[in-house]
Design a protein around this motif. Structure first.
Motif, PDB file in Angstrom:
ATOM      1  N   GLN A  25      -2.673   5.469 -15.672  1.00  0.00           N
ATOM      2  CA  GLN A  25      -3.161   4.165 -15.223  1.00  0.00           C
ATOM      3  C   GLN A  25      -4.218   4.375 -14.158  1.00  0.00           C
ATOM      4  O   GLN A  25      -4.047   5.194 -13.251  1.00  0.00           O
ATOM      5  N   LEU A  26      -5.311   3.633 -14.267  1.00  0.00           N
ATOM      6  CA  LEU A  26      -6.350   3.608 -13.257  1.00  0.00           C
ATOM      7  C   LEU A  26      -6.565   2.157 -12.865  1.00  0.00           C
ATOM      8  O   LEU A  26      -6.619   1.282 -13.731  1.00  0.00           O
ATOM      9  N   GLY A  27      -6.685   1.887 -11.571  1.00  0.00           N
ATOM     10  CA  GLY A  27      -6.847   0.502 -11.151  1.00  0.00           C
ATOM     11  C   GLY A  27      -7.584   0.354  -9.840  1.00  0.00           C
ATOM     12  O   GLY A  27      -7.754   1.317  -9.079  1.00  0.00           O
ATOM     13  N   ALA A  28      -8.013  -0.846  -9.589  1.00  0.00           N
ATOM     14  CA  ALA A  28      -8.639  -1.235  -8.327  1.00  0.00           C
ATOM     15  C   ALA A  28      -7.857  -2.429  -7.800  1.00  0.00           C
ATOM     16  O   ALA A  28      -7.180  -3.121  -8.564  1.00  0.00           O
ATOM     17  N   TYR A  29      -7.928  -2.666  -6.499  1.00  0.00           N
ATOM     18  CA  TYR A  29      -7.177  -3.790  -5.963  1.00  0.00           C
ATOM     19  C   TYR A  29      -7.779  -4.298  -4.661  1.00  0.00           C
ATOM     20  O   TYR A  29      -8.488  -3.590  -3.964  1.00  0.00           O
ATOM     21  N   ALA A  30      -7.472  -5.555  -4.386  1.00  0.00           N
ATOM     22  CA  ALA A  30      -7.764  -6.153  -3.087  1.00  0.00           C
ATOM     23  C   ALA A  30      -6.509  -5.972  -2.245  1.00  0.00           C
ATOM     24  O   ALA A  30      -5.391  -6.120  -2.735  1.00  0.00           O
ATOM     25  N   ASP A  31      -6.704  -5.657  -0.978  1.00  0.00           N
ATOM     26  CA  ASP A  31      -5.611  -5.253  -0.108  1.00  0.00           C
ATOM     27  C   ASP A  31      -5.540  -6.182   1.110  1.00  0.00           C
ATOM     28  O   ASP A  31      -6.565  -6.488   1.706  1.00  0.00           O
ATOM     29  N   TYR A  32      -4.341  -6.633   1.444  1.00  0.00           N
ATOM     30  CA  TYR A  32      -4.082  -7.377   2.685  1.00  0.00           C
ATOM     31  C   TYR A  32      -3.086  -6.563   3.486  1.00  0.00           C
ATOM     32  O   TYR A  32      -2.053  -6.161   2.966  1.00  0.00           O
ATOM     33  N   PHE A  33      -3.396  -6.326   4.751  1.00  0.00           N
ATOM     34  CA  PHE A  33      -2.552  -5.500   5.614  1.00  0.00           C
ATOM     35  C   PHE A  33      -2.474  -6.191   6.969  1.00  0.00           C
ATOM     36  O   PHE A  33      -3.497  -6.473   7.587  1.00  0.00           O
ATOM     37  N   ARG A  34      -1.267  -6.492   7.423  1.00  0.00           N
ATOM     38  CA  ARG A  34      -1.091  -7.148   8.721  1.00  0.00           C
ATOM     39  C   ARG A  34      -0.633  -6.103   9.728  1.00  0.00           C
ATOM     40  O   ARG A  34       0.444  -5.526   9.596  1.00  0.00           O
ATOM     41  N   VAL A  35      -1.470  -5.875  10.738  1.00  0.00           N
ATOM     42  CA  VAL A  35      -1.112  -4.966  11.820  1.00  0.00           C
ATOM     43  C   VAL A  35      -0.279  -5.788  12.799  1.00  0.00           C
ATOM     44  O   VAL A  35      -0.814  -6.571  13.581  1.00  0.00           O
ATOM     45  N   SER A  36       1.037  -5.631  12.723  1.00  0.00           N
ATOM     46  CA  SER A  36       1.934  -6.498  13.489  1.00  0.00           C
ATOM     47  C   SER A  36       1.836  -6.271  14.995  1.00  0.00           C
ATOM     48  O   SER A  36       2.126  -7.179  15.774  1.00  0.00           O
ATOM     49  N   GLN A  37       1.408  -5.088  15.433  1.00  0.00           N
ATOM     50  CA  GLN A  37       1.338  -4.813  16.863  1.00  0.00           C
ATOM     51  C   GLN A  37       0.243  -5.631  17.548  1.00  0.00           C
ATOM     52  O   GLN A  37       0.352  -5.972  18.713  1.00  0.00           O
ATOM     53  N   THR A  38      -0.845  -5.920  16.823  1.00  0.00           N
ATOM     54  CA  THR A  38      -1.951  -6.694  17.393  1.00  0.00           C
ATOM     55  C   THR A  38      -2.123  -8.047  16.713  1.00  0.00           C
ATOM     56  O   THR A  38      -3.062  -8.769  17.014  1.00  0.00           O
ATOM     57  N   ASN A  39      -1.240  -8.385  15.775  1.00  0.00           N
ATOM     58  CA  ASN A  39      -1.337  -9.615  14.991  1.00  0.00           C
ATOM     59  C   ASN A  39      -2.695  -9.735  14.303  1.00  0.00           C
ATOM     60  O   ASN A  39      -3.277 -10.809  14.236  1.00  0.00           O
ATOM     61  N   SER A  40      -3.196  -8.623  13.786  1.00  0.00           N
ATOM     62  CA  SER A  40      -4.474  -8.598  13.075  1.00  0.00           C
ATOM     63  C   SER A  40      -4.219  -8.617  11.575  1.00  0.00           C
ATOM     64  O   SER A  40      -3.402  -7.858  11.072  1.00  0.00           O
ATOM     65  N   ASN A  41      -4.923  -9.474  10.873  1.00  0.00           N
ATOM     66  CA  ASN A  41      -4.852  -9.550   9.422  1.00  0.00           C
ATOM     67  C   ASN A  41      -6.064  -8.843   8.853  1.00  0.00           C
ATOM     68  O   ASN A  41      -7.187  -9.299   9.035  1.00  0.00           O
TER      69      ASN A  41
END
Length: 191
Positions: A25-41
């Motif tokens: 399988q080969l794929g691409a994706y959009a990523d959401y990552f929440r840095v909880s220490q700084t409340n950064s999305n």
């Protein structure tokens, strides 16, 4: 007789190809990552490759580069405003591990546990392929933390093309464990 021989030759050649789908399988994706220490999305793009090692197990490697930051403005009772902008904070993730697939149908749930690294860096340059490659080149010179990523998701396909949705907790270790929610969604191709 020649037609029958040609038909048998084509059937013998095409049947293994049809049954060989889903070995890679080969794929691409959009990523959401929440840095909880700084409340950064954080938001970015990634790519993944996997190969089947057992009937329900694939080994996957993936890398994503988060270069945008989402800001939630004031939320009223009827609506919220979300703004996505380039950020000086860039996050590079690299993960490797097994994906355990349940079922054989067109829509299949899966579980995964991966290990790898996360690299946080401040870079005022706009996101481009050049800033991504310099981030990868400078990994050993920058602050890199180990991560553990347990996750789950769904993937569905029609023929060799599919979509995948995954959610998990990307735990990075820097003076203790830090839990950070992560979502990924995107297409893949299997063969």
């Amino acid at each position: 007789m020649k037609r029958v021989a040609l038909l048998l030759l084509l059937a013998g050649w095409l049947v293994p190809l049809a049954s060989a789908q889903d070995h890679v399988q080969l794929g691409a994706y959009a990523d959401y990552f929440r840095v909880s220490q700084t409340n950064s999305n954080m938001a970015g793009l990634g790519g993944r490759a996997g190969f089947k090692v057992f009937p329900h197990v694939m080994l996957e490697g993936e890398m994503s580069y988060d270069f945008k930051q989402a800001f939630t403005e004031r939320c009223l009772s009827s609506s919220c405003t979300v703004t996505v902008a380039n950020s000086n904070l860039k996050v590079l993730h690299g993960l490797f591990g097994p994906k355990i697939i349940a079922g054989h149908g067109a829509i299949r749930p899966f579980l995964t546990v991966k290990g790898g690294f996360v690299n946080f860096q401040l870079d005022p340059r706009p996101a481009s392929f050049g800033t991504f490659t310099s981030s990868v080149d400078n990994l050993r010179a920058n602050n890199v933390s180990g991560i553990l990523y347990p996750g789950a998701g769904l993937e569905g396909h029609i023929g060799p093309v599919g979509l995948r949705l995954e959610a998990g907790d990307e735990i990075y270790f820097a003076s203790g464990a830090h839990h950070n929610p992560r979502l990924a969604f995107g297409p893949f191709i299997r063969f």
